[in-house]
Design a protein around this motif. Structure first.
Motif, PDB file in Angstrom:
ATOM      1  N   ALA A  49       0.849  -1.189   0.000  1.00  0.00           N
ATOM      2  CA  ALA A  49       0.000   0.000   0.000  1.00  0.00           C
ATOM      3  C   ALA A  49       0.884   1.238   0.000  1.00  0.00           C
ATOM      4  O   ALA A  49       2.013   1.198   0.498  1.00  0.00           O
ATOM      5  CB  ALA A  49      -0.927   0.018   1.219  1.00  0.00           C
ATOM      6  N   THR A  57      -4.587   7.063  -1.663  1.00  0.00           N
ATOM      7  CA  THR A  57      -4.037   5.761  -1.324  1.00  0.00           C
ATOM      8  C   THR A  57      -4.152   4.783  -2.486  1.00  0.00           C
ATOM      9  O   THR A  57      -5.006   4.925  -3.355  1.00  0.00           O
ATOM     10  CB  THR A  57      -4.747   5.151  -0.100  1.00  0.00           C
ATOM     11  OG1 THR A  57      -6.151   5.025  -0.393  1.00  0.00           O
ATOM     12  CG2 THR A  57      -4.558   6.016   1.131  1.00  0.00           C
ATOM     13  N   TYR A  59      -3.744   0.397  -3.013  1.00  0.00           N
ATOM     14  CA  TYR A  59      -3.556  -0.898  -2.366  1.00  0.00           C
ATOM     15  C   TYR A  59      -3.353  -1.999  -3.392  1.00  0.00           C
ATOM     16  O   TYR A  59      -3.931  -1.971  -4.472  1.00  0.00           O
ATOM     17  CB  TYR A  59      -4.777  -1.259  -1.521  1.00  0.00           C
ATOM     18  CG  TYR A  59      -5.017  -0.367  -0.333  1.00  0.00           C
ATOM     19  CD1 TYR A  59      -5.831   0.753  -0.422  1.00  0.00           C
ATOM     20  CD2 TYR A  59      -4.431  -0.661   0.896  1.00  0.00           C
ATOM     21  CE1 TYR A  59      -6.065   1.566   0.677  1.00  0.00           C
ATOM     22  CE2 TYR A  59      -4.659   0.142   2.010  1.00  0.00           C
ATOM     23  CZ  TYR A  59      -5.473   1.255   1.884  1.00  0.00           C
ATOM     24  OH  TYR A  59      -5.694   2.058   2.983  1.00  0.00           O
ATOM     25  N   LYS A  64      -6.799  -5.464  -0.288  1.00  0.00           N
ATOM     26  CA  LYS A  64      -7.964  -4.571  -0.290  1.00  0.00           C
ATOM     27  C   LYS A  64      -9.054  -5.106   0.621  1.00  0.00           C
ATOM     28  O   LYS A  64      -9.396  -6.288   0.587  1.00  0.00           O
ATOM     29  CB  LYS A  64      -8.493  -4.416  -1.714  1.00  0.00           C
ATOM     30  CG  LYS A  64      -7.657  -3.482  -2.573  1.00  0.00           C
ATOM     31  CD  LYS A  64      -8.254  -3.322  -3.959  1.00  0.00           C
ATOM     32  CE  LYS A  64      -7.411  -2.395  -4.810  1.00  0.00           C
ATOM     33  NZ  LYS A  64      -7.942  -2.262  -6.188  1.00  0.00           N
TER      34      LYS A  64
END
Length: 121
Positions: A49, A57, A59, A64
């Protein structure tokens, strides 16, 4: 000099949680992004991440809904909250920061020393 220091990992049971933190210190001018990567034995290092200075952000698909990255810009600290851990999450976790220092205003990637996370019953 710039340093990234990660918190200790540890042994966690499957389904458990663990929170990692990483503090960037030194002659830091700007931090553009901070993130976490991991590397399991005999596997390449992979992105987990990342969080940008503005809060955006990203991921990896495999985390997730389970992991959450956050950041305290005032403390130059990034966190990784890991929930619903699985044995396949076992790896060395590395903190990364894309930043510039006052001694060299160019952007570089800096890495922490890595911290071991083991998910096992």
């Amino acid at each position: 000099q710039v340093q990234l220091v990660e918190s200790e990992g540890g042994l966690v049971q499957p389904g458990g949680s663990l929170r990692l933190s990483c503090v960037a210190s030194g002659s830091i001018s700007s931090i553009y992004s901070m993130g976490w990567y991991r590397q399991a034995p005999s596997k390449p290092r992979e992105l987990v991440a990342v969080i940008e200075s503005g809060g955006n952000t990203k991921y990896a698909d495999f985390v997730k809904g389970r992991f959450t990255i956050s950041r305290d810009n005032a403390k130059n600290t990034v966190y990784l909250q890991m929930n619903s851990l699985k044995p396949e999450d076992s790896a060395a976790y590395y903190c990364n920061a894309d930043l510039s220092s006052y001694t060299d205003l160019r952007r570089y990637d800096y890495w922490g020393q890595g911290t071991q996370v083991i998910v096992s019953s």
